[in-house]
Scaffold this active site. Structure first.
Site, PDB file in Angstrom:
ATOM      1  N   ASP A 480       0.822  -1.205   0.000  1.00 53.68           N
ATOM      2  CA  ASP A 480       0.000   0.000   0.000  1.00 53.68           C
ATOM      3  C   ASP A 480       0.858   1.258   0.000  1.00 53.68           C
ATOM      4  O   ASP A 480       2.081   1.213   0.231  1.00 53.68           O
ATOM      5  CB  ASP A 480      -0.906  -0.020   1.243  1.00 53.68           C
ATOM      6  CG  ASP A 480      -2.223   0.688   1.025  1.00 53.68           C
ATOM      7  OD1 ASP A 480      -2.312   1.515   0.112  1.00 53.68           O
ATOM      8  OD2 ASP A 480      -3.163   0.426   1.795  1.00 53.68           O
ATOM      9  N   ASP A 550     -10.762   1.737  -3.383  1.00 54.09           N
ATOM     10  CA  ASP A 550     -11.332   1.445  -2.064  1.00 54.09           C
ATOM     11  C   ASP A 550     -12.845   1.380  -2.138  1.00 54.09           C
ATOM     12  O   ASP A 550     -13.500   0.954  -1.189  1.00 54.09           O
ATOM     13  CB  ASP A 550     -10.927   2.525  -1.057  1.00 54.09           C
ATOM     14  CG  ASP A 550      -9.547   2.252  -0.470  1.00 54.09           C
ATOM     15  OD1 ASP A 550      -9.051   1.124  -0.611  1.00 54.09           O
ATOM     16  OD2 ASP A 550      -8.963   3.178   0.121  1.00 54.09           O
TER      17      ASP A 550
HETATM   18  C1  GLA Z   1      -5.721   1.869   2.204  1.00 52.20           C
HETATM   19  C2  GLA Z   1      -6.138   0.732   1.307  1.00 52.20           C
HETATM   20  C3  GLA Z   1      -7.186  -0.107   1.991  1.00 52.20           C
HETATM   21  C4  GLA Z   1      -6.641  -0.620   3.309  1.00 52.20           C
HETATM   22  C5  GLA Z   1      -6.165   0.535   4.163  1.00 52.20           C
HETATM   23  C6  GLA Z   1      -5.436   0.046   5.390  1.00 52.20           C
HETATM   24  O1  GLA Z   1      -6.739   2.791   2.349  1.00 52.20           O
HETATM   25  O2  GLA Z   1      -6.587   1.204   0.076  1.00 52.20           O
HETATM   26  O3  GLA Z   1      -7.579  -1.181   1.179  1.00 52.20           O
HETATM   27  O4  GLA Z   1      -5.579  -1.507   3.042  1.00 52.20           O
HETATM   28  O5  GLA Z   1      -5.284   1.389   3.455  1.00 52.20           O
HETATM   29  O6  GLA Z   1      -4.968   1.085   6.167  1.00 52.20           O
END
Ligand code: GLA
Length: 756
Positions: A480, A550
């Site tokens: 990430d 997301d």
């Molecule tokens: C980001 C990612 C999510 C999740 C969060 C965790 O927002 O896109 O899918 O992994 O971080 O903190």
């Protein structure tokens, strides 16, 4: 797919069975663009396309040739300062401040195959006969610099890959202020421009507008990501070009940081297309013996509309950009813990969810954020990649062993480029934070960014991750990245090199990916950046799949996945079923509709399956069986967009995949809202063999092709010209079948060729 050079006309012709790319070397030694488009005869002499006109007030380097002016000549890689008033492809500054550069033809090489440009990712060949490469060298002896332009044309794909290299050979130090990967001058402006734009949670929506005079561009200046806002992609489509037909030129950059994709139309209707690293924050000093290599850009020509362009990108990116052992493998059905538990979990909770997932057929459990340091919220522990023994008493190895016993693999979330102020790493190395410590540094999500332009920082993170992963049984990593760069300044980097920091950061990121992949070749990497802020070809080289957004709401995902598919193959799109009401938009779609959207990607769940009732769990079990049965078709088949959710009232959308042998196809049709007294509905299909007969079965409940239900048996030509008949009784009729009633409807059809 040869590349031919005619020494008499000094013309280069790159061609394969679909496209031609022609340019010549002019009398001033610079390359002039002649043609890019549909294939021409191999001995085509296109010098007549080198149009010259005597125009008032133009700048002319030859007193006896008033028609020769770079202002009006279509070029391959134009510089500034020698008569061309448009935006240049490169800017090179001498020690005395002069920016006048005169690169002239110095030679060329043509060879089979293609070289890699590591640490930068790029498309590649697996056998020399898959492509041919031209290296065109230009030199300016006065300043001791060379420019090398690289062109690769691929067999069977209407695409040319290009990049440039600028070398400093002389003693005079130079500074590169701009270096685009590709520039292409087109003779007219009769196009619409198409780009992918959005924001967090609504990434890569398709925008189409007429091309105008002047400059129009998309870009990222966020330093470490290509961004939610724009994608490193730009297309020009003829006004009559749509999904199925018409001329389209697509441009894509294999890079994950700052970029600029620009179309400049001059007042003689000439269109200059460019893509490369954004020059705004870029400054690269070159001393004797040094060179700068730009990222690679990929140029596609389609005469079969946007689907034709996408097929070229999908083929190249799925098979010759994505790399590593997972490239051609079916991707595991996974369950990601984020929306199920966030950071509030312990081993018992994790095991409960994972065991239920395994029982229903899930193959991989991904433990998302919250497993390391003492991370109970976003303010701490980034940089401390050690398991939190409060939550996981047996560490990662202990958890992995228990999951293995339950019949499910383990994946882990990491965010390696970041650091929290509350971390041991920060306490030990405050100067490793990227930023000017004399200033207040912006926090994003409570965190800072590590200075990955420094190799020792990258190495330290590699050592930590290597320790966690070695012998751990982890088979998947979600990588990430949750903030953009601000206050960009590298402590310990000389003043003259601060303009290198952003690009060096990206090289550091790529280096860490390469090292981890080399150390753990069996691990499947999925890239992520607050959802889809790094959904770009650069990432795709290292991580064959990416978390698309997301936003897991099915209606939103139809648009996001539809837009993403302009460039990116389904095998690269992480797509999960999540709980309702949806976290992002609070909508409630049926479970089967959520699955019918998520199937078209790398499938999984983003929820606690123990919270479903027995009937829903049974439905999930059938969805997973369905996906396992058809994932090869979905992830490796040819994808066609059929109904555009950005067009009209956006109430319906459809797409399909066809197997490479055209024996099988899967069609999905989505209707957002049910409308009363709807008209008849036909959906023309694509990609089928017109001569073969196919049997179309509705996929009942979006999980099981129904051999006893109504089926249609027709020629591929009929399905493509007339369409699949979708008229139903959902127009308000009280006794209509429940499967076609209501909002958020998904219908799927499996087509099988007879005698296949
Ligand atoms: C980001 C990612 C999510 C999740 C969060 C965790 O927002 O896109 O899918 O992994 O971080 O903190």
């Amino acid at each position: 797919m040869p590349i031919e050079f005619n020494p008499e006309t000094r013309q280069f012709h790159l061609y394969n069975d679909q496209i031609s790319y022609l340019f010549d070397i002019m009398k001033n030694g610079q390359p002039e663009q002649l043609y890019f488009g549909r294939k021409l005869p191999k001995d085509a002499d296109c010098l007549y396309l080198a149009e010259r006109c005597r125009r008032d007030m133009q700048a002319c380097p030859y007193p006896d040739d008033p028609q020769f002016s770079l202002e009006h000549i279509r070029q391959e890689y134009p510089g500034g300062g020698t008569g061309d008033m448009r935006v240049p492809a490169f800017v090179l500054e001498r020690a005395d401040g002069s920016r006048i550069v005169d690169f002239r033809y110095a030679g060329h090489r043509i060879y089979a195959g293609k070289k890699e440009i590591l640490p930068l990712p790029s498309t590649y060949t697996e056998a020399p006969e898959e492509a041919q490469t031209l290296e065109l060298t230009l030199a300016d002896p006065q300043i001791g610099a060379r420019l090398i332009l690289y062109y690769t044309i691929f067999r069977g794909v209407p695409a040319v890959a290009r990049h440039a290299e600028i070398c400093c050979d002389g003693q005079e130090p130079l500074v590169l202020e701009a270096a685009m990967s590709l520039s292409l001058d087109l003779p007219d402006m009769d196009y619409d421009r198409i780009d992918l734009a959005g924001a967090w949670s609504r990434e890569r929506h398709i925008r189409r507008r007429p091309l105008e005079y002047g400059i129009q561009s998309v870009y990222s200046l966020r330093g470490s990501c290509s961004s939610h806002q724009f994608n490193p992609f730009l297309a020009l489509a003829r006004k009559d070009a749509g999904e199925k037909s018409g001329e389209v030129i697509g441009l894509s950059l294999v890079y994950s940081g700052d970029f600029l994709a620009q179309a400049e139309v001059d007042n003689f209707h000439v269109t200059r297309l460019m893509i490369g690293i954004h020059p705004q924050e870029f400054r690269w000093p070159l001393r004797q013996g040094a060179s700068f290599v730009t990222p690679e850009a990929v140029l596609v020509y389609s005469q079969e509309g946007l689907n034709g362009m996408s097929h070229a990108f999908h083929t190249l990116y799925r098979t010759r950009l994505a790399s590593g052992v997972w490239r051609d493998r079916e991707r595991p059905v996974l369950l990601n813990s984020w929306e199920a538990t966030y950071m509030r979990f312990d081993e018992a909770r994790i095991l409960g969810i994972a065991r239920k997932a395994a029982e229903l057929g899930v193959e991989l459990f991904v433990l998302d954020d919250g497993w390391f340091g003492h991370r109970d919220n976003t303010d701490s522990s980034l940089g401390d990649w050690r398991p939190d023994l409060r939550k996981l008493p047996g560490g990662i190895c202990g958890l992995s062993a228990k999951l293995k016993a339950a019949g499910i693999g383990l994946g882990l979330w990491i965010e390696p480029e970041m650091i929290s102020e509350d971390s041991d790493l920060y306490r030990a190395h405050p100067d490793w934070v990227l930023g000017d410590s004399r200033r207040t540094l912006c926090r994003v999500r409570g965190q800072y960014m590590l200075d990955f332009s420094r190799p020792e920082v990258v190495e330290a993170i590699f050592q930590q991750l290597q320790q966690v992963l070695t012998g751990s049984g982890v088979s998947y990593i979600k990588w990430d990245h949750n903030r953009s760069m601000t206050e960009v300044f590298s402590q310990g980097t000389p003043a003259a090199e601060q303009g290198c920091v952003r690009h060096r950061f990206i090289l550091g990121l790529y280096t860490l990916y390469a090292k981890l992949r080399a150390a753990f070749p069996e691990i499947l990497f999925e890239s992520c950046a607050s959802g889809g802020a790094r959904f770009d070809p650069g990432m795709l080289y290292f991580a064959p799949q990416a978390w698309t957004s997301d936003d897991t709401d099915a209606v939103e995902r139809i648009r996001i996945q539809y837009g993403s598919s302009l460039v990116y193959p389904l095998s690269s799109m992480g797509a999960h079923v999540s709980a309702v009401p949806n976290e992002q938009v609070h909508r409630c779609e049926p479970l089967r509709t959520r699955a019918a959207v998520a199937y078209f990607g790398t499938f999984g769940y983003e929820m606690d399956l123990t919270k479903l009732n027995a009937q829903e769990q049974e439905e999930v079990r059938r969805q997973i069986l369905f996906m396992k049965r058809y994932r090869r078709l979905i992830q490796q088949g040819d994808f066609y967009r059929l109904r555009d959710p950005f067009a009209g009232d956006g109430n319906t959308a459809a797409w399909m995949v066809v197997s490479p042998d055209r024996a099988q196809a899967l069609v999905a049709y989505y209707r957002i809202l049910q409308r009363p007294e709807a008209g008849y509905e036909r959906l023309p299909l694509m990609g089928l063999d017109p001569e073969r007969r196919y049997r179309a079965l509705e996929v009942k409940g979006c999980t099981e092709p129904d051999p006893d239900g109504p089926s249609a048996c027709r020629y591929g030509a009929e399905f493509c010209q007339i369409g699949l008949i979708l008229s139903d009784e959902s127009s308000g009729c009280r006794n209509a079948a429940p499967e076609v009633q209501g909002d958020y409807l998904a219908r799927m059809f499996l087509l099988c060729a007879e005698n296949a």
